[in-house]
Structure formats: C-alpha cells, structure tokens
Design a protein around this motif. Structure first.
Motif, PDB file in Angstrom:
ATOM      1  N   VAL A 182      -3.200   4.858   5.062  1.00 26.97           N
ATOM      2  CA  VAL A 182      -1.959   4.265   4.564  1.00 26.97           C
ATOM      3  C   VAL A 182      -0.828   5.116   5.126  1.00 26.97           C
ATOM      4  N   TRP A 183       0.136   4.441   5.738  1.00 22.46           N
ATOM      5  CA  TRP A 183       1.247   5.102   6.411  1.00 22.46           C
ATOM      6  C   TRP A 183       2.524   4.960   5.598  1.00 22.46           C
ATOM      7  N   ASP A 184       3.472   5.881   5.816  1.00 25.24           N
ATOM      8  CA  ASP A 184       4.780   5.757   5.175  1.00 25.24           C
ATOM      9  C   ASP A 184       5.556   4.618   5.832  1.00 25.24           C
ATOM     10  N   ASP A 185       6.750   4.348   5.301  1.00 22.48           N
ATOM     11  CA  ASP A 185       7.572   3.241   5.806  1.00 22.48           C
ATOM     12  C   ASP A 185       7.870   3.340   7.298  1.00 22.48           C
ATOM     13  N   ASP A 224       0.839  -1.203   0.000  1.00 24.77           N
ATOM     14  CA  ASP A 224       0.000   0.000   0.000  1.00 24.77           C
ATOM     15  C   ASP A 224       0.875   1.254   0.000  1.00 24.77           C
ATOM     16  N   GLU A 225       1.943   1.240   0.782  1.00 21.69           N
ATOM     17  CA  GLU A 225       2.842   2.398   0.848  1.00 21.69           C
ATOM     18  C   GLU A 225       3.521   2.629  -0.496  1.00 21.69           C
ATOM     19  N   GLU A 226       3.969   1.584  -1.178  1.00 21.37           N
ATOM     20  CA  GLU A 226       4.602   1.727  -2.503  1.00 21.37           C
ATOM     21  C   GLU A 226       3.616   2.241  -3.532  1.00 21.37           C
ATOM     22  N   GLU A 243       5.978   4.572   9.469  1.00 19.06           N
ATOM     23  CA  GLU A 243       4.697   4.521  10.169  1.00 19.06           C
ATOM     24  C   GLU A 243       4.486   5.716  11.080  1.00 19.06           C
ATOM     25  N   GLU A 244       5.091   6.854  10.707  1.00 18.80           N
ATOM     26  CA  GLU A 244       4.921   8.093  11.462  1.00 18.80           C
ATOM     27  C   GLU A 244       3.964   9.049  10.769  1.00 18.80           C
ATOM     28  N   ASN A 245       3.829   8.929   9.442  1.00 18.48           N
ATOM     29  CA  ASN A 245       3.027   9.884   8.685  1.00 18.48           C
ATOM     30  C   ASN A 245       1.986   9.170   7.832  1.00 18.48           C
ATOM     31  N   GLU A 246       0.746   9.676   7.895  1.00 15.36           N
ATOM     32  CA  GLU A 246      -0.286   9.177   6.987  1.00 15.36           C
ATOM     33  C   GLU A 246      -0.016   9.788   5.625  1.00 15.36           C
ATOM     34  N   ILE A 247       0.066   8.958   4.597  1.00 15.94           N
ATOM     35  CA  ILE A 247       0.350   9.468   3.260  1.00 15.94           C
ATOM     36  C   ILE A 247      -0.858   9.364   2.334  1.00 15.94           C
ATOM     37  N   GLY A 248      -1.885   8.641   2.766  1.00 15.81           N
ATOM     38  CA  GLY A 248      -3.064   8.508   1.937  1.00 15.81           C
ATOM     39  C   GLY A 248      -4.095   7.618   2.588  1.00 15.81           C
ATOM     40  N   LYS A 249      -5.067   7.226   1.764  1.00 19.66           N
ATOM     41  CA  LYS A 249      -6.118   6.353   2.276  1.00 19.66           C
ATOM     42  C   LYS A 249      -6.468   5.309   1.231  1.00 19.66           C
ATOM     43  N   LYS A 250      -7.057   4.218   1.717  1.00 17.86           N
ATOM     44  CA  LYS A 250      -7.508   3.136   0.853  1.00 17.86           C
ATOM     45  C   LYS A 250      -9.011   2.981   1.058  1.00 17.86           C
ATOM     46  N   THR A 251      -9.755   3.040  -0.041  1.00 16.15           N
ATOM     47  CA  THR A 251     -11.203   2.889  -0.014  1.00 16.15           C
ATOM     48  C   THR A 251     -11.555   1.576  -0.693  1.00 16.15           C
ATOM     49  N   THR A 252     -12.421   0.781  -0.081  1.00 10.02           N
ATOM     50  CA  THR A 252     -12.844  -0.497  -0.647  1.00 10.02           C
ATOM     51  C   THR A 252     -14.250  -0.353  -1.205  1.00 10.02           C
ATOM     52  N   LEU A 253     -14.421  -0.793  -2.469  1.00 10.95           N
ATOM     53  CA  LEU A 253     -15.718  -0.716  -3.142  1.00 10.95           C
ATOM     54  C   LEU A 253     -16.086  -2.078  -3.703  1.00 10.95           C
ATOM     55  N   VAL A 254     -17.372  -2.402  -3.678  1.00 15.95           N
ATOM     56  CA  VAL A 254     -17.893  -3.636  -4.261  1.00 15.95           C
ATOM     57  C   VAL A 254     -18.881  -3.245  -5.347  1.00 15.95           C
ATOM     58  N   PHE A 255     -18.883  -4.016  -6.446  1.00 14.04           N
ATOM     59  CA  PHE A 255     -19.764  -3.705  -7.571  1.00 14.04           C
ATOM     60  C   PHE A 255     -21.116  -4.401  -7.408  1.00 14.04           C
ATOM     61  N   TYR A 256     -22.186  -3.633  -7.639  1.00 12.48           N
ATOM     62  CA  TYR A 256     -23.557  -4.135  -7.634  1.00 12.48           C
ATOM     63  C   TYR A 256     -24.141  -3.968  -9.029  1.00 12.48           C
ATOM     64  N   ILE A 257     -24.801  -5.007  -9.527  1.00 15.09           N
ATOM     65  CA  ILE A 257     -25.484  -4.937 -10.815  1.00 15.09           C
ATOM     66  C   ILE A 257     -26.907  -4.482 -10.558  1.00 15.09           C
ATOM     67  N   GLY A 258     -27.352  -3.513 -11.349  1.00 12.96           N
ATOM     68  CA  GLY A 258     -28.703  -2.979 -11.196  1.00 12.96           C
ATOM     69  C   GLY A 258     -28.686  -1.702 -10.387  1.00 12.96           C
TER      70      GLY A 258
END
Length: 162
Positions: free
Chosen positions: A97-100, A17-19, A102-117
């Motif tokens: 998401v933290w840097d190597d 995630d960091e990379e 683990e002192e600084n937040e560098i971003g975020k990860k959002t999880t999405l699921v696909f729905y039909i309809g």
C-alpha cells in the motif's frame, strides 16, 4: 467532504487502502479517537466470520470493518488465525500500500479466506478478510490491524458457508 461526513449523511463508507492505513490505522495505534464510532475493535479470532457482521459499527450487507490486535500464538511466535470452527488462510502474496504520492510504501494488505474444519477435510467458504498492516506499527505501544470483512449472510442473518 471526508469519509466520516459522507457516512453520517447516509452514503457508503468506502475508504481507500491509503486512507485505511494513513488515517484510520495510524490514529488508532496512536490512541487518538475518532469523532464518531465508525470502526469497532474486535478480536477477530474469538468469533466465527458469520458472527462478526453484528459487531460492526456500520451496518452493511456486504462489507464490515474492524480494528483487531494481531492474533499471536501463546509462544508469541507466528500469527494465529484459527477459530473454533476453522481457520483463516492467506490466499496470495501481500500487496504493498502506497501513500498518495505513490513514492513511499506505508503498509501492506494481506488477503485471507476462511475454511471450515481442519486439515485436508477443510471446506473453503465465501468469507474473506483484507488485513491492513502499517509499516509504522512498531513505533506504537498498541499495534493493530485494520480488517475489511466480506461474505454472505443468509436472509435470516445466519451463516452462509459457501
């Protein structure tokens, strides 16, 4: 040995995630090029999830990676995550998401699921995207998200909805 070198030798491309944020996403937003085409740019909302694997730079049968512009509604407010067949639904809270160090937040990860309809008749599928967002995105003219898609194609490479 870097992930790129490893991929060229035939091993699996599996950045942390960091990379993803500190190397791939930051370089893409800065307009820097990669030595090899390892991740394609695709407008995720213009395709159904089962169409995306064929657009990936790296052939895999379980995970596919893309850069995408954040899809905005016409009024510029909110994030549009709909396709012709359905929509991507956020499934849980964003994760930091933290840097190597683990002192600084560098971003975020959002999880999405696909729905039909649409609406109450929409059916959940096994297609999932992890969207990675850099907290530095506003520093760049071109904001992107990094997407890791997982899902299940049928044996013939077509869609599997469940």
């Amino acid at each position: 040995m870097s992930n790129i070198d490893v991929q060229l030798l035939g091993y699996r491309f599996k950045p942390t995630d960091e990379e993803i944020i500190s190397y791939y996403l930051e370089r893409k937003m800065a307009g820097l090029h990669f030595p090899h085409n390892v991740v394609n740019q695709v407008d995720i909302c213009n395709f159904e999830p089962w169409e995306l694997p064929r657009l990936s730079a790296l052939l895999d049968d379980k995970e596919w990676y893309f850069f995408s512009k954040p899809c905005k509604y016409g009024n510029g407010k909110g994030i549009k995550r709909t396709t012709q067949a359905g929509y991507w639904k956020v499934t849980c809270s964003d994760r930091c998401v933290w840097d190597d160090s683990e002192e600084n937040e560098i971003g975020k990860k959002t999880t999405l699921v696909f729905y039909i309809g649409r609406g109450s008749k929409a059916v959940k599928t096994n297609w999932m995207i992890h969207e990675y967002h850099s907290y530095n995105a506003t520093s760049y003219q071109n904001a992107f998200v990094f997407c890791r898609l997982t899902g299940q194609l049928d044996d013939d490479g077509s869609n599997s909805h469940s």
